[in-house]
Design a protein around this motif. Sequence first.
Motif, PDB file in Angstrom:
ATOM      1  N   THR A  44       0.807  -1.221   0.000  1.00 42.91           N
ATOM      2  CA  THR A  44       0.000   0.000   0.000  1.00 42.91           C
ATOM      3  C   THR A  44       0.841   1.272   0.000  1.00 42.91           C
ATOM      4  O   THR A  44       0.282   2.371  -0.055  1.00 42.91           O
ATOM      5  N   ASP A  45       2.168   1.120   0.038  1.00 44.71           N
ATOM      6  CA  ASP A  45       3.045   2.287  -0.030  1.00 44.71           C
ATOM      7  C   ASP A  45       3.649   2.469  -1.424  1.00 44.71           C
ATOM      8  O   ASP A  45       4.511   3.319  -1.632  1.00 44.71           O
ATOM      9  N   THR A  46       3.174   1.709  -2.398  1.00 41.79           N
ATOM     10  CA  THR A  46       3.704   1.770  -3.758  1.00 41.79           C
ATOM     11  C   THR A  46       3.021   2.881  -4.560  1.00 41.79           C
ATOM     12  O   THR A  46       1.948   3.372  -4.184  1.00 41.79           O
ATOM     13  N   ALA A  47       3.628   3.262  -5.676  1.00 44.62           N
ATOM     14  CA  ALA A  47       3.050   4.310  -6.527  1.00 44.62           C
ATOM     15  C   ALA A  47       1.636   3.967  -6.997  1.00 44.62           C
ATOM     16  O   ALA A  47       0.735   4.821  -6.916  1.00 44.62           O
ATOM     17  N   PRO A  48       1.375   2.734  -7.483  1.00 45.47           N
ATOM     18  CA  PRO A  48      -0.007   2.429  -7.895  1.00 45.47           C
ATOM     19  C   PRO A  48      -1.008   2.542  -6.740  1.00 45.47           C
ATOM     20  O   PRO A  48      -2.114   3.060  -6.929  1.00 45.47           O
TER      21      PRO A  48
END
Length: 124
Positions: free
Chosen positions: A5-9
């Motif tokens: 949930t900390d990724t760009a998407p």
Amino acid sequence: FFVNTDTAPAKVVSAFHQALESGNKAKARSLLADDVVIFEGGVERSADQYANHHMLADMKYLAAIETKALEHQVNISGNMALSISRSKATGNYKDKNVDYEGLETMVLQLSDGQCKITHIHWSR
């Protein structure tokens, strides 16, 4: 389950939700690919079609209710990402009580340094 949930998407998905909830049509539209396909009871085949029709109803609805994330998983493969989530919606909208679990699937694509939503499927 909360995965990646900390990724760009994942951040694009969150920004899209926030834009809808706050009524920011320009921001929400900017996160959609022009040729996005949205399944929500029917089908909308472009970002402009959604922005000029169902988006406004979604914004009014989301402004009136509370949503809480129950699960959000993002899987990334190359320049594509799959976001799946569950949420709990409660409140009152148009004099009707709202209390259900919502399901969402989004496909995102990274192109030219930007991550855009290319497909959304919403259901209960």
